[in-house]
Each structure stands twice: as structure tokens, then as C-alpha cells.
Design a protein around this motif. Structure first.
Motif, mmCIF file in Angstrom:
data_model
loop_
_atom_site.group_PDB
_atom_site.id
_atom_site.type_symbol
_atom_site.label_atom_id
_atom_site.label_comp_id
_atom_site.label_asym_id
_atom_site.label_seq_id
_atom_site.Cartn_x
_atom_site.Cartn_y
_atom_site.Cartn_z
ATOM 1 N N ARG A 114 1.108 -1.070 0.094
ATOM 2 C CA ARG A 114 0.153 0.027 0.161
ATOM 3 C C ARG A 114 0.847 1.003 -0.022
ATOM 4 N NH1 ARG A 114 -5.058 1.429 3.919
ATOM 5 N NH2 ARG A 114 -5.113 3.484 3.454
ATOM 6 N N PRO A 115 0.786 2.291 -0.969
ATOM 7 C CA PRO A 115 1.379 3.461 -0.829
ATOM 8 C C PRO A 115 1.336 4.069 0.348
ATOM 9 C CG PRO A 115 0.300 3.205 -3.144
ATOM 10 C CD PRO A 115 -0.282 2.135 -2.170
ATOM 11 N N LEU A 116 2.174 4.823 0.815
ATOM 12 C CA LEU A 116 2.369 5.576 2.096
ATOM 13 C C LEU A 116 1.509 6.876 1.874
ATOM 14 C CD1 LEU A 116 6.185 5.144 2.984
ATOM 15 C CD2 LEU A 116 4.181 3.856 3.470
ATOM 16 N N THR A 117 1.076 7.105 3.004
ATOM 17 C CA THR A 117 0.202 8.652 3.125
ATOM 18 C C THR A 117 0.862 9.421 3.981
ATOM 19 O OG1 THR A 117 -1.242 7.679 4.833
ATOM 20 C CG2 THR A 117 -1.856 7.305 2.748
ATOM 21 N N ARG A 118 1.935 8.973 4.629
ATOM 22 C CA ARG A 118 2.605 10.129 5.569
ATOM 23 C C ARG A 118 4.041 9.706 5.807
ATOM 24 N NH1 ARG A 118 0.400 8.362 11.825
ATOM 25 N NH2 ARG A 118 2.057 6.773 12.124
ATOM 26 N N LEU A 119 4.825 10.751 6.315
ATOM 27 C CA LEU A 119 5.974 10.521 6.593
ATOM 28 C C LEU A 119 6.450 10.160 7.948
ATOM 29 C CD1 LEU A 119 8.114 13.547 4.795
ATOM 30 C CD2 LEU A 119 7.672 11.217 3.866
ATOM 31 N N SER A 120 5.540 10.441 8.967
ATOM 32 C CA SER A 120 5.487 10.197 10.175
ATOM 33 C C SER A 120 4.328 10.675 10.992
ATOM 34 C CB SER A 120 6.574 10.580 10.834
ATOM 35 O OG SER A 120 6.914 12.104 10.799
ATOM 36 N N GLU A 121 3.907 10.577 12.137
ATOM 37 C CA GLU A 121 2.605 10.975 12.573
ATOM 38 C C GLU A 121 2.710 12.598 12.486
ATOM 39 O OE1 GLU A 121 0.075 10.512 16.728
ATOM 40 O OE2 GLU A 121 2.127 9.907 16.590
ATOM 41 N N GLY A 122 1.552 13.129 12.037
ATOM 42 C CA GLY A 122 1.370 14.501 11.782
ATOM 43 C C GLY A 122 2.168 15.299 10.614
ATOM 44 N N ARG A 123 2.878 14.274 9.868
ATOM 45 C CA ARG A 123 3.600 14.707 8.687
ATOM 46 C C ARG A 123 3.143 13.901 7.531
ATOM 47 N NH1 ARG A 123 9.476 13.696 9.657
ATOM 48 N NH2 ARG A 123 9.752 14.914 7.860
ATOM 49 N N PRO A 124 2.198 14.630 6.628
ATOM 50 C CA PRO A 124 1.559 13.857 5.250
ATOM 51 C C PRO A 124 2.728 14.018 4.173
ATOM 52 C CG PRO A 124 0.673 16.084 5.660
ATOM 53 C CD PRO A 124 1.182 15.604 7.061
ATOM 54 N N ILE A 125 2.769 13.383 3.471
ATOM 55 C CA ILE A 125 3.846 13.205 2.244
ATOM 56 C C ILE A 125 3.311 14.435 1.385
ATOM 57 C CG2 ILE A 125 4.840 11.889 0.505
ATOM 58 C CD1 ILE A 125 4.272 9.403 1.889
#
Length: 339
Positions: A114-125
Motif C-alpha cells: 500500500r502506498p504511504l500517506t505520511r512520513l511520520s505522525e502528523g507529517r503527510p507526504i
């Protein structure tokens, strides 16, 4: 006196030894691994909601109804309590439902392809971010990493920039292995003739350990590699240095590289055959070997033709079979012609 000190010291020594353990999954540098670590903690805490009360109740009942306690009530004819039955069965059932719900949600959210939607918590790509492609090949007993967009390849060393999504395309040369970097993401199988995909992102710099988590023969214990997470600038400098180092990875020297070897040193290739990974995946690196994808496409086309034939009227099928037989007779040389 000495024995008492020793008995008291053993638990302390055990705790001290545990303090030195490197709990990578619970202190992960990658967002996917961090979420997996949190999932483990939540699952354990939910299960402890049953385990701890049961242990406490066992100790309490053993003390409360011991032989020497004559004040404890004695009810030899007791056999049922609706309230107790609801507690015994209801509480575990609710926890199982909660665990099942958490597992179902996290299984879909953390599915490797599944493609990622965020870099980390609270940080969207950011919308303009393009993931780095790394083609991974599990060899006997070493790891080959191909960077198709950068045009380089490495053996037993993986380098990626932090805060940039990485899409791993993974296969194997001969036997099944398992690609695993504990601080980055979960493990995923590498299988010959098949490709698995894993998306991940690293959030802090450093050098970490990667390895095969699936036994694959004599050199399995040394099938390890360094994973280096760097800044974007350092990654670009590393790519430029690797390119300048020279050496090309093509089908010929890949065949030599793929031969079993243990404790293989780190190697770098400044250029690659752009079709090499596809040939590895389709098991046709050696010249003259038919590629699996072409063979399967031909089989599918043949099966499609057979299905179309079955849907024709019987008279048309008979006519085509007779025409084919006549064509074969006309093109087959006679004994006189052969002489």
C-alpha cells in the motif's frame, strides 16, 4: 548469608541484562516499524487485562481457601453463578473483539504494497514527492540492491535518504528468503520468479542492520547487510561517488555474482543493465533461456484460442480440424522426397 545475597542478586542481574537489549522495533526509526511496535504494545496490554486478573485471582484463591483458613466459607453444593459466568466469558470475548478489530484495521493500513500517506505522525507526504525505487534481489548468500533511476547497484549495502518514501521491489535468485530491516518496516518474503512490493520511509539518520529472516542454507547466518539512512544531500553525494567508481553490472557478471558465497564483501557498480532486474525476475538471465513472462503470455494466448474454438459450432470445428490435417499432409515430405 551468601546464598541469600545470591538469590536476591539474580533478579537484579537479569534486569540489568535486559536493560542492555536493543529493542529496535520499540525504538524504530521508520514510521511503519514504529506503528508496528505500537501495535505490539497495545495488543500485549489488552491481553494483560485478562492475564493479570487471572494470576491475581489464582494467588488469592490459593491463599483464601488454604487448608489452614477455617473461616473461609465452604459451599460443597455450589455449582453455578450467572454473574461469574458472564465475567469469565464476557471479558475475554470483548478483548478478542477489540484485538480482532485492531488487527483488521492495522493489517490494511500497514499492508506492505500500500502506498504511504505520511512520513511520520502528523507529517503527510507532500504531493510532489516521488518515491525512490530500489530493486532487491536475494542471492546465495548476499543481497543485491539495484537503483534503476540512479543507474547504480550495490551488494550488501543499502543507502536511502530520510523522509523520502522508498518502494522496494523484491525477488530472489534461487530459494525463498525474507527481507527484514527491523528499524524500517516488517519483514517480507523474497521468492524466485515472483515480485513482492514494500513501501517504507526512514525518519532518522544512522547505520542499521538488515538481514534475511528465513533460513536459506549454509550461508544464511552471514546473510546480513548495512542499511544507511542519510540526508538527501549525502545520498546524492553517495550516488555520485558510486557512479564515479566505475564498474558495470550486466548479465554476464551477474551470473558470477549469483554463485553461492559466504561473507561476501560490499561491492559497488557505477552502471547497470536496465533490463537486468526484469531478466532476474523472469529467470532468463542466461542467454537462450525463455523468459517466464513471455512463456506465460504465450500460454494465455493459446488457452484463449482453445476457449474460442470450443465456442464454435461443431461443423466449423470439424472443418478447421480437417483443413489443418490437410495442410499438414501437404507440407510433410514423402519418403521419396526425403531420399
Amino acid at each position: 548469608m551468601i546464598s541469600k545475597i545470591a538469590r536476591r542478586g539474580i533478579p537484579l542481574l537479569s534486569l540489568a541484562s535486559l536493560a542492555g537489549c536493543n529493542t529496535v522495533v520499540f525504538n524504530a526509526g521508520g514510521d511503519i516499524a514504529a506503528q508496528q511496535g505500537q501495535l505490539i504494545i497495545v495488543s500485549v496490554l489488552l491481553m494483560l487485562l485478562i492475564v493479570v486478573p487471572v494470576i491475581v485471582a489464582t494467588l488469592y484463591f490459593a491463599w483464601r481457601y488454604r487448608q489452614g483458613n477455617t473461616t473461609a466459607p465452604y459451599s460443597p453444593d455450589w455449582d453455578h453463578s450467572t454473574r461469574l459466568e458472564l465475567l469469565i466469558w464476557g471479558a475475554p470475548l470483548l478483548i478478542i473483539i477489540a484485538l480482532g478489530l485492531i488487527t483488521w484495521i492495522s493489517t490494511h493500513l500497514l499492508e506492505p504494497s500500500r502506498p504511504l500517506t505520511r512520513l511520520s505522525e502528523g507529517r503527510p507526504i507532500p504531493a510532489s514527492t516521488k518515491p525512490i525505487i530500489v530493486q532487491v534481489v536475494a542471492l546465495d548468500w548476499k543481497w543485491l540492491f539495484i537503483y534503476p533511476e540512479q543507474g547504480i547497484a550495490t551488494v550488501n549495502e543499502l543507502v536511502t535518504p530520510i523522509d523520502v518514501p522508498v518502494r522496494f521491489k523484491i525477488t530472489a535468485s534461487t530459494v525463498m528468503n525474507s527481507f527484514y530491516i527491523p528499524t524500517l518496516a516488517g519483514q517480507i518474503y523474497a521468492m524466485p520468479g515472483m515480485e513482492t512490493t514494500m513501501n517504507a520511509v526512514m525518519n532518522k539518520t544512522g547505520t542499521f542492520r538488515g538481514f534475511s529472516a528465513n533460513y536459506s542454507g549454509a550461508g544464511f547466518s552471514h546473510m546480513r547487510f548495512d542499511y544507511k539512512a542519510t540526508s538527501a544531500a549525502d545520498f546524492d553525494a553517495w550516488v555520485a561517488k558510486t557512479k564515479a567508481g566505475g564498474g558495470a553490472l550486466n548479465r554476464t557478471n551477474y551470473v558470477e555474482l549469483a554463485k553461492p558465497s559466504e561473507k561476501h564483501p560490499v561491492e559497488f557498480y557505477g552502471a547497470i543493465d536496465p533490463e537486468l532486474y526484469s531478466k532476474i525476475l523472469n529467470m532468463c538471465v542466461v542467454e537462450g533461456t525463455p523468459c517466464m513472462n513471455k512463456t506465460m503470455a504465450a500460454d494465455a494466448q493459446r488457452a484463449k484460442g482453445d476457449m474460442a474454438m470450443k465456442e464454435l459450432p461443431k461443423e466449423e470445428i470439424a472443418r478447421r480440424v480437417a483443413a489443418q490435417a490437410a495442410a499438414e499432409v501437404c507440407t510433410t515430405p514423402t519418403k521419396t522426397e526425403k531420399k
